[in-house]
Design a protein around this motif. Sequence first.
Motif, PDB file in Angstrom:
ATOM      1  N   LYS A  55       0.838  -1.209   0.000  1.00  0.00           N
ATOM      2  CA  LYS A  55       0.000   0.000   0.000  1.00  0.00           C
ATOM      3  C   LYS A  55       0.868   1.252   0.000  1.00  0.00           C
ATOM      4  CE  LYS A  55      -4.164  -1.719   2.269  1.00  0.00           C
ATOM      5  NZ  LYS A  55      -5.036  -1.623   3.454  1.00  0.00           N
ATOM      6  N   MET A  56       2.008   1.181   0.678  1.00  0.00           N
ATOM      7  CA  MET A  56       2.904   2.328   0.760  1.00  0.00           C
ATOM      8  C   MET A  56       3.493   2.677  -0.611  1.00  0.00           C
ATOM      9  SD  MET A  56       5.855   3.076   3.633  1.00  0.00           S
ATOM     10  CE  MET A  56       6.069   1.365   3.848  1.00  0.00           C
ATOM     11  N   MET A  57       3.710   1.673  -1.451  1.00  0.00           N
ATOM     12  CA  MET A  57       4.271   1.905  -2.790  1.00  0.00           C
ATOM     13  C   MET A  57       3.207   2.267  -3.822  1.00  0.00           C
ATOM     14  SD  MET A  57       7.414  -0.640  -3.487  1.00  0.00           S
ATOM     15  CE  MET A  57       7.663   0.252  -4.995  1.00  0.00           C
ATOM     16  N   SER A  58       1.957   1.966  -3.524  1.00  0.00           N
ATOM     17  CA  SER A  58       0.871   2.218  -4.461  1.00  0.00           C
ATOM     18  C   SER A  58       0.555   3.711  -4.553  1.00  0.00           C
ATOM     19  CB  SER A  58      -0.382   1.459  -4.014  1.00  0.00           C
ATOM     20  OG  SER A  58      -1.487   1.819  -4.806  1.00  0.00           O
ATOM     21  N   PRO A  59       0.450   4.275  -5.759  1.00  0.00           N
ATOM     22  CA  PRO A  59       0.103   5.697  -5.899  1.00  0.00           C
ATOM     23  C   PRO A  59      -1.231   6.052  -5.242  1.00  0.00           C
ATOM     24  CG  PRO A  59       0.864   4.822  -7.993  1.00  0.00           C
ATOM     25  CD  PRO A  59       0.720   3.655  -7.061  1.00  0.00           C
ATOM     26  N   SER A  60      -2.180   5.103  -5.207  1.00  0.00           N
ATOM     27  CA  SER A  60      -3.487   5.372  -4.605  1.00  0.00           C
ATOM     28  C   SER A  60      -3.523   5.059  -3.107  1.00  0.00           C
ATOM     29  CB  SER A  60      -4.566   4.542  -5.302  1.00  0.00           C
ATOM     30  OG  SER A  60      -4.381   3.163  -5.013  1.00  0.00           O
ATOM     31  N   GLY A  61      -2.473   4.395  -2.605  1.00  0.00           N
ATOM     32  CA  GLY A  61      -2.461   3.983  -1.206  1.00  0.00           C
ATOM     33  C   GLY A  61      -3.288   2.724  -0.963  1.00  0.00           C
ATOM     34  N   LYS A  62      -3.750   2.092  -2.049  1.00  0.00           N
ATOM     35  CA  LYS A  62      -4.554   0.879  -1.954  1.00  0.00           C
ATOM     36  C   LYS A  62      -3.926  -0.197  -2.833  1.00  0.00           C
ATOM     37  CE  LYS A  62      -8.811   3.540  -1.511  1.00  0.00           C
ATOM     38  NZ  LYS A  62     -10.087   3.866  -2.149  1.00  0.00           N
TER      39      LYS A  62
ATOM     40  N   HIS B 126      -5.396 -30.125  -6.399  1.00  0.00           N
ATOM     41  CA  HIS B 126      -5.479 -28.951  -5.523  1.00  0.00           C
ATOM     42  C   HIS B 126      -4.506 -29.094  -4.357  1.00  0.00           C
ATOM     43  CE1 HIS B 126      -7.544 -26.584  -2.265  1.00  0.00           C
ATOM     44  NE2 HIS B 126      -7.406 -25.678  -3.208  1.00  0.00           N
ATOM     45  N   LEU B 127      -3.583 -28.140  -4.231  1.00  0.00           N
ATOM     46  CA  LEU B 127      -2.621 -28.178  -3.121  1.00  0.00           C
ATOM     47  C   LEU B 127      -3.050 -27.330  -1.942  1.00  0.00           C
ATOM     48  CD1 LEU B 127       0.916 -28.063  -4.756  1.00  0.00           C
ATOM     49  CD2 LEU B 127      -0.471 -30.015  -4.106  1.00  0.00           C
ATOM     50  N   GLY B 128      -3.919 -26.374  -2.189  1.00  0.00           N
ATOM     51  CA  GLY B 128      -4.362 -25.533  -1.081  1.00  0.00           C
ATOM     52  C   GLY B 128      -4.973 -24.236  -1.553  1.00  0.00           C
ATOM     53  N   THR B 129      -5.710 -23.597  -0.670  1.00  0.00           N
ATOM     54  CA  THR B 129      -6.287 -22.273  -0.906  1.00  0.00           C
ATOM     55  C   THR B 129      -5.748 -21.366   0.189  1.00  0.00           C
ATOM     56  OG1 THR B 129      -8.259 -23.209  -1.937  1.00  0.00           O
ATOM     57  CG2 THR B 129      -8.448 -20.967  -1.073  1.00  0.00           C
ATOM     58  N   PHE B 130      -5.312 -20.174  -0.207  1.00  0.00           N
ATOM     59  CA  PHE B 130      -4.602 -19.276   0.701  1.00  0.00           C
ATOM     60  C   PHE B 130      -5.161 -17.860   0.575  1.00  0.00           C
ATOM     61  CE2 PHE B 130      -1.820 -22.557  -1.015  1.00  0.00           C
ATOM     62  CZ  PHE B 130      -1.448 -23.220   0.141  1.00  0.00           C
ATOM     63  N   VAL B 131      -4.860 -17.016   1.566  1.00  0.00           N
ATOM     64  CA  VAL B 131      -5.294 -15.623   1.538  1.00  0.00           C
ATOM     65  C   VAL B 131      -4.062 -14.725   1.626  1.00  0.00           C
ATOM     66  CG1 VAL B 131      -6.630 -13.829   2.711  1.00  0.00           C
ATOM     67  CG2 VAL B 131      -7.513 -16.165   2.606  1.00  0.00           C
ATOM     68  N   TYR B 132      -3.931 -13.843   0.623  1.00  0.00           N
ATOM     69  CA  TYR B 132      -2.864 -12.843   0.601  1.00  0.00           C
ATOM     70  C   TYR B 132      -3.326 -11.671   1.464  1.00  0.00           C
ATOM     71  CZ  TYR B 132       0.522  -9.488  -1.234  1.00  0.00           C
ATOM     72  OH  TYR B 132       1.525  -8.549  -1.353  1.00  0.00           O
ATOM     73  N   ASP B 133      -2.528 -11.282   2.443  1.00  0.00           N
ATOM     74  CA  ASP B 133      -2.873 -10.211   3.379  1.00  0.00           C
ATOM     75  C   ASP B 133      -2.484  -8.863   2.781  1.00  0.00           C
ATOM     76  OD1 ASP B 133      -3.254  -8.475   5.496  1.00  0.00           O
ATOM     77  OD2 ASP B 133      -1.855  -9.483   6.849  1.00  0.00           O
ATOM     78  N   GLU B 134      -3.476  -8.032   2.467  1.00  0.00           N
ATOM     79  CA  GLU B 134      -3.200  -6.731   1.852  1.00  0.00           C
ATOM     80  C   GLU B 134      -2.366  -5.818   2.756  1.00  0.00           C
ATOM     81  OE1 GLU B 134      -6.531  -4.108   1.137  1.00  0.00           O
ATOM     82  OE2 GLU B 134      -7.532  -4.757   2.962  1.00  0.00           O
ATOM     83  N   ASN B 135      -2.364  -6.071   4.048  1.00  0.00           N
ATOM     84  CA  ASN B 135      -1.574  -5.264   4.983  1.00  0.00           C
ATOM     85  C   ASN B 135      -0.258  -5.931   5.367  1.00  0.00           C
ATOM     86  OD1 ASN B 135      -3.541  -3.116   5.295  1.00  0.00           O
ATOM     87  ND2 ASN B 135      -4.778  -4.622   6.377  1.00  0.00           N
ATOM     88  N   GLY B 136       0.010  -7.089   4.795  1.00  0.00           N
ATOM     89  CA  GLY B 136       1.225  -7.830   5.117  1.00  0.00           C
ATOM     90  C   GLY B 136       2.403  -7.407   4.247  1.00  0.00           C
ATOM     91  N   ASP B 137       3.477  -8.183   4.313  1.00  0.00           N
ATOM     92  CA  ASP B 137       4.652  -7.934   3.487  1.00  0.00           C
ATOM     93  C   ASP B 137       4.279  -8.062   2.012  1.00  0.00           C
ATOM     94  OD1 ASP B 137       6.275  -7.595   5.707  1.00  0.00           O
ATOM     95  OD2 ASP B 137       6.848  -9.716   5.766  1.00  0.00           O
ATOM     96  N   PRO B 138       4.986  -7.352   1.126  1.00  0.00           N
ATOM     97  CA  PRO B 138       4.707  -7.477  -0.306  1.00  0.00           C
ATOM     98  C   PRO B 138       4.888  -8.918  -0.809  1.00  0.00           C
ATOM     99  CG  PRO B 138       6.056  -5.544   0.094  1.00  0.00           C
ATOM    100  CD  PRO B 138       5.964  -6.291   1.393  1.00  0.00           C
ATOM    101  N   LEU B 139       5.913  -9.616  -0.344  1.00  0.00           N
ATOM    102  CA  LEU B 139       6.121 -11.022  -0.694  1.00  0.00           C
ATOM    103  C   LEU B 139       5.655 -11.883   0.475  1.00  0.00           C
ATOM    104  CD1 LEU B 139       9.627 -11.171  -2.397  1.00  0.00           C
ATOM    105  CD2 LEU B 139       7.412 -11.592  -3.453  1.00  0.00           C
ATOM    106  N   GLN B 140       4.684 -12.747   0.216  1.00  0.00           N
ATOM    107  CA  GLN B 140       4.148 -13.609   1.267  1.00  0.00           C
ATOM    108  C   GLN B 140       4.279 -15.070   0.842  1.00  0.00           C
ATOM    109  OE1 GLN B 140       0.203 -12.238   2.465  1.00  0.00           O
ATOM    110  NE2 GLN B 140       0.853 -10.106   2.181  1.00  0.00           N
ATOM    111  N   THR B 141       4.794 -15.877   1.757  1.00  0.00           N
ATOM    112  CA  THR B 141       5.031 -17.286   1.470  1.00  0.00           C
ATOM    113  C   THR B 141       4.029 -18.151   2.226  1.00  0.00           C
ATOM    114  OG1 THR B 141       7.365 -16.876   1.062  1.00  0.00           O
ATOM    115  CG2 THR B 141       6.752 -19.148   1.574  1.00  0.00           C
TER     116      THR B 141
END
Length: 198
Positions: A91-98, A153-168
Amino acid sequence: MPNFALEELGAKIVKEQSSASYLSEQAGLKLWGFTLIPAKPPCVSPRVVIQGRAPMVPGVCWSFAGSQGHLTIKLPHSIAISHVTLGHISKMMSPSGKVSSAPRTFSVFVSHRFPLHHCSTVAFYICVYREQLYLYLFLSFQGKRALDDSGVHLGTFVYDENGDPLQTFRIPDDKVDVIRSITLHVLNNWGNREYSCL
Protein backbone atom coordinates in the motif's frame (compact mmCIF):
# COMPACT_ATOMS: atom_id res chain seq x y z
CA MET A 1 13.99 -20.40 -0.35
CA PRO A 2 14.80 -21.04 -4.05
CA ASN A 3 12.44 -19.86 -6.79
CA PHE A 4 12.10 -22.56 -9.46
CA ALA A 5 9.48 -20.61 -11.41
CA LEU A 6 11.98 -18.25 -13.04
CA GLU A 7 12.25 -17.69 -16.77
CA GLU A 8 16.05 -17.56 -16.58
CA LEU A 9 16.00 -21.12 -15.20
CA GLY A 10 13.74 -22.33 -18.03
CA ALA A 11 10.21 -21.81 -16.62
CA LYS A 12 7.57 -20.87 -19.20
CA ILE A 13 4.07 -19.41 -19.11
CA VAL A 14 1.46 -21.76 -20.60
CA LYS A 15 -0.70 -19.16 -22.35
CA GLU A 16 -3.31 -21.69 -23.46
CA GLN A 17 -3.99 -22.50 -19.80
CA SER A 18 -3.88 -18.92 -18.51
CA SER A 19 -6.30 -16.00 -18.49
CA ALA A 20 -6.08 -13.39 -21.23
CA SER A 21 -4.21 -10.18 -20.45
CA TYR A 22 -6.32 -7.19 -19.46
CA LEU A 23 -6.62 -4.36 -21.97
CA SER A 24 -7.72 -0.99 -20.63
CA GLU A 25 -10.54 0.93 -22.33
CA GLN A 26 -8.81 4.28 -21.82
CA ALA A 27 -9.24 6.81 -24.60
CA GLY A 28 -6.12 7.95 -26.42
CA LEU A 29 -4.91 11.50 -26.96
CA LYS A 30 -4.15 12.84 -30.43
CA LEU A 31 -2.91 16.28 -31.43
CA TRP A 32 -2.91 17.32 -35.13
CA GLY A 33 -3.18 13.68 -36.17
CA PHE A 34 -0.24 12.49 -34.03
CA THR A 35 -0.86 10.00 -31.26
CA LEU A 36 0.53 11.38 -28.01
CA ILE A 37 -0.97 8.69 -25.78
CA PRO A 38 -2.13 5.42 -27.37
CA ALA A 39 -5.77 4.42 -26.93
CA LYS A 40 -4.74 1.23 -25.22
CA PRO A 41 -1.44 1.18 -23.39
CA PRO A 42 0.66 -1.84 -24.27
CA CYS A 43 -0.22 -4.63 -21.89
CA VAL A 44 2.48 -6.27 -19.84
CA SER A 45 3.16 -9.88 -20.77
CA PRO A 46 2.42 -12.58 -18.17
CA ARG A 47 6.13 -13.42 -18.49
CA VAL A 48 6.79 -10.57 -16.04
CA VAL A 49 5.52 -12.91 -13.29
CA ILE A 50 8.43 -15.34 -13.86
CA GLN A 51 11.15 -12.77 -14.57
CA GLY A 52 12.05 -12.31 -10.89
CA ARG A 53 12.20 -8.52 -11.00
CA ALA A 54 12.99 -6.84 -7.75
CA PRO A 55 11.94 -4.51 -6.38
CA MET A 56 8.29 -4.62 -7.38
CA VAL A 57 7.11 -1.30 -8.77
CA PRO A 58 3.62 -0.01 -9.65
CA GLY A 59 2.52 -0.88 -13.18
CA VAL A 60 5.16 -3.56 -13.77
CA CYS A 61 2.81 -6.48 -13.33
CA TRP A 62 0.61 -8.75 -15.40
CA SER A 63 -3.10 -8.01 -15.17
CA PHE A 64 -6.18 -9.94 -16.23
CA ALA A 65 -9.78 -8.75 -16.45
CA GLY A 66 -12.00 -8.98 -13.40
CA SER A 67 -11.33 -10.40 -9.98
CA GLN A 68 -10.93 -14.05 -11.04
CA GLY A 69 -8.29 -15.54 -13.30
CA HIS A 70 -5.51 -18.06 -13.54
CA LEU A 71 -1.91 -18.43 -14.62
CA THR A 72 -0.13 -21.70 -15.44
CA ILE A 73 3.65 -22.02 -15.29
CA LYS A 74 5.57 -24.95 -16.72
CA LEU A 75 8.59 -25.51 -14.53
CA PRO A 76 12.05 -26.18 -16.05
CA HIS A 77 12.20 -29.62 -14.46
CA SER A 78 10.30 -31.70 -11.95
CA ILE A 79 10.57 -30.31 -8.44
CA ALA A 80 9.20 -31.08 -5.00
CA ILE A 81 7.01 -28.11 -4.05
CA SER A 82 6.59 -27.27 -0.38
CA HIS A 83 5.86 -23.52 -0.43
CA VAL A 84 4.31 -20.93 -2.74
CA THR A 85 5.22 -17.24 -2.67
CA LEU A 86 2.94 -14.50 -4.01
CA GLY A 87 4.01 -10.88 -4.36
CA HIS A 88 2.29 -7.54 -4.97
CA ILE A 89 3.34 -3.96 -4.31
CA SER A 90 2.58 -2.68 -0.83
CA LYS A 91 0.00 0.00 0.00
CA MET A 92 2.90 2.33 0.76
CA MET A 93 4.27 1.90 -2.79
CA SER A 94 0.87 2.22 -4.46
CA PRO A 95 0.10 5.70 -5.90
CA SER A 96 -3.49 5.37 -4.61
CA GLY A 97 -2.46 3.98 -1.21
CA LYS A 98 -4.55 0.88 -1.95
CA VAL A 99 -3.84 -2.56 -3.40
CA SER A 100 -7.35 -3.39 -4.59
CA SER A 101 -5.99 -5.28 -7.63
CA ALA A 102 -3.91 -7.64 -5.46
CA PRO A 103 -5.13 -11.23 -5.26
CA ARG A 104 -7.01 -11.92 -2.04
CA THR A 105 -7.99 -15.59 -2.05
CA PHE A 106 -6.15 -17.93 -4.38
CA SER A 107 -5.78 -21.65 -4.94
CA VAL A 108 -2.78 -23.60 -6.16
CA PHE A 109 -3.15 -26.58 -8.48
CA VAL A 110 -0.43 -28.79 -9.94
CA SER A 111 -0.23 -31.26 -12.77
CA HIS A 112 2.26 -33.83 -13.98
CA ARG A 113 2.55 -35.03 -10.43
CA PHE A 114 4.88 -37.88 -9.74
CA PRO A 115 3.67 -39.21 -6.39
CA LEU A 116 6.89 -40.72 -5.07
CA HIS A 117 5.47 -41.36 -1.63
CA HIS A 118 2.89 -43.70 -3.25
CA CYS A 119 5.58 -45.64 -5.11
CA SER A 120 6.21 -49.05 -3.57
CA THR A 121 8.57 -50.54 -6.16
CA VAL A 122 11.19 -49.04 -8.45
CA ALA A 123 13.04 -51.26 -10.92
CA PHE A 124 15.34 -50.60 -13.88
CA TYR A 125 15.63 -52.98 -16.80
CA ILE A 126 18.29 -52.64 -19.49
CA CYS A 127 17.81 -54.34 -22.83
CA VAL A 128 19.70 -54.44 -26.14
CA TYR A 129 17.48 -54.90 -29.19
CA ARG A 130 18.71 -54.49 -32.78
CA GLU A 131 21.89 -52.80 -31.61
CA GLN A 132 19.92 -50.21 -29.60
CA LEU A 133 20.22 -49.87 -25.84
CA TYR A 134 16.91 -49.43 -24.02
CA LEU A 135 16.43 -48.49 -20.40
CA TYR A 136 13.05 -49.21 -18.84
CA LEU A 137 11.84 -47.82 -15.55
CA PHE A 138 9.12 -49.77 -13.78
CA LEU A 139 7.17 -48.20 -10.97
CA SER A 140 4.52 -49.82 -8.88
CA PHE A 141 1.98 -47.47 -7.32
CA GLN A 142 -0.44 -48.03 -4.50
CA GLY A 143 -3.79 -46.91 -5.87
CA LYS A 144 -2.56 -43.90 -7.88
CA ARG A 145 -1.53 -43.29 -11.45
CA ALA A 146 2.05 -42.23 -12.16
CA LEU A 147 0.94 -39.04 -13.88
CA ASP A 148 -2.06 -36.95 -12.93
CA ASP A 149 -2.91 -34.25 -15.47
CA SER A 150 -6.30 -33.36 -14.04
CA GLY A 151 -4.88 -30.71 -11.74
CA VAL A 152 -4.47 -31.57 -8.09
CA HIS A 153 -5.48 -28.95 -5.52
CA LEU A 154 -2.62 -28.18 -3.12
CA GLY A 155 -4.36 -25.53 -1.08
CA THR A 156 -6.29 -22.27 -0.91
CA PHE A 157 -4.60 -19.28 0.70
CA VAL A 158 -5.29 -15.62 1.54
CA TYR A 159 -2.86 -12.84 0.60
CA ASP A 160 -2.87 -10.21 3.38
CA GLU A 161 -3.20 -6.73 1.85
CA ASN A 162 -1.57 -5.26 4.98
CA GLY A 163 1.22 -7.83 5.12
CA ASP A 164 4.65 -7.93 3.49
CA PRO A 165 4.71 -7.48 -0.31
CA LEU A 166 6.12 -11.02 -0.69
CA GLN A 167 4.15 -13.61 1.27
CA THR A 168 5.03 -17.29 1.47
CA PHE A 169 2.46 -20.02 2.06
CA ARG A 170 3.30 -23.55 3.17
CA ILE A 171 1.81 -26.47 1.27
CA PRO A 172 0.39 -29.06 3.71
CA ASP A 173 2.86 -31.92 4.23
CA ASP A 174 0.46 -34.53 2.87
CA LYS A 175 0.25 -32.58 -0.43
CA VAL A 176 4.00 -32.07 -1.00
CA ASP A 177 4.87 -33.84 -4.23
CA VAL A 178 7.12 -33.76 -7.27
CA ILE A 179 5.43 -31.71 -9.99
CA ARG A 180 6.11 -30.26 -13.43
CA SER A 181 3.61 -27.40 -13.76
CA ILE A 182 1.67 -25.20 -11.40
CA THR A 183 -1.51 -23.17 -11.82
CA LEU A 184 -2.47 -20.21 -9.66
CA HIS A 185 -6.25 -19.61 -9.57
CA VAL A 186 -7.12 -16.16 -8.24
CA LEU A 187 -10.59 -16.47 -6.72
CA ASN A 188 -11.02 -12.79 -5.80
CA ASN A 189 -9.04 -9.62 -5.18
CA TRP A 190 -9.15 -6.77 -2.67
CA GLY A 191 -12.01 -4.89 -4.40
CA ASN A 192 -10.96 -3.93 -7.94
CA ARG A 193 -13.79 -5.03 -10.24
CA GLU A 194 -11.97 -4.07 -13.45
CA TYR A 195 -8.74 -6.07 -13.17
CA SER A 196 -6.36 -8.02 -10.93
CA CYS A 197 -2.54 -7.96 -10.98
CA LEU A 198 0.22 -10.49 -10.39
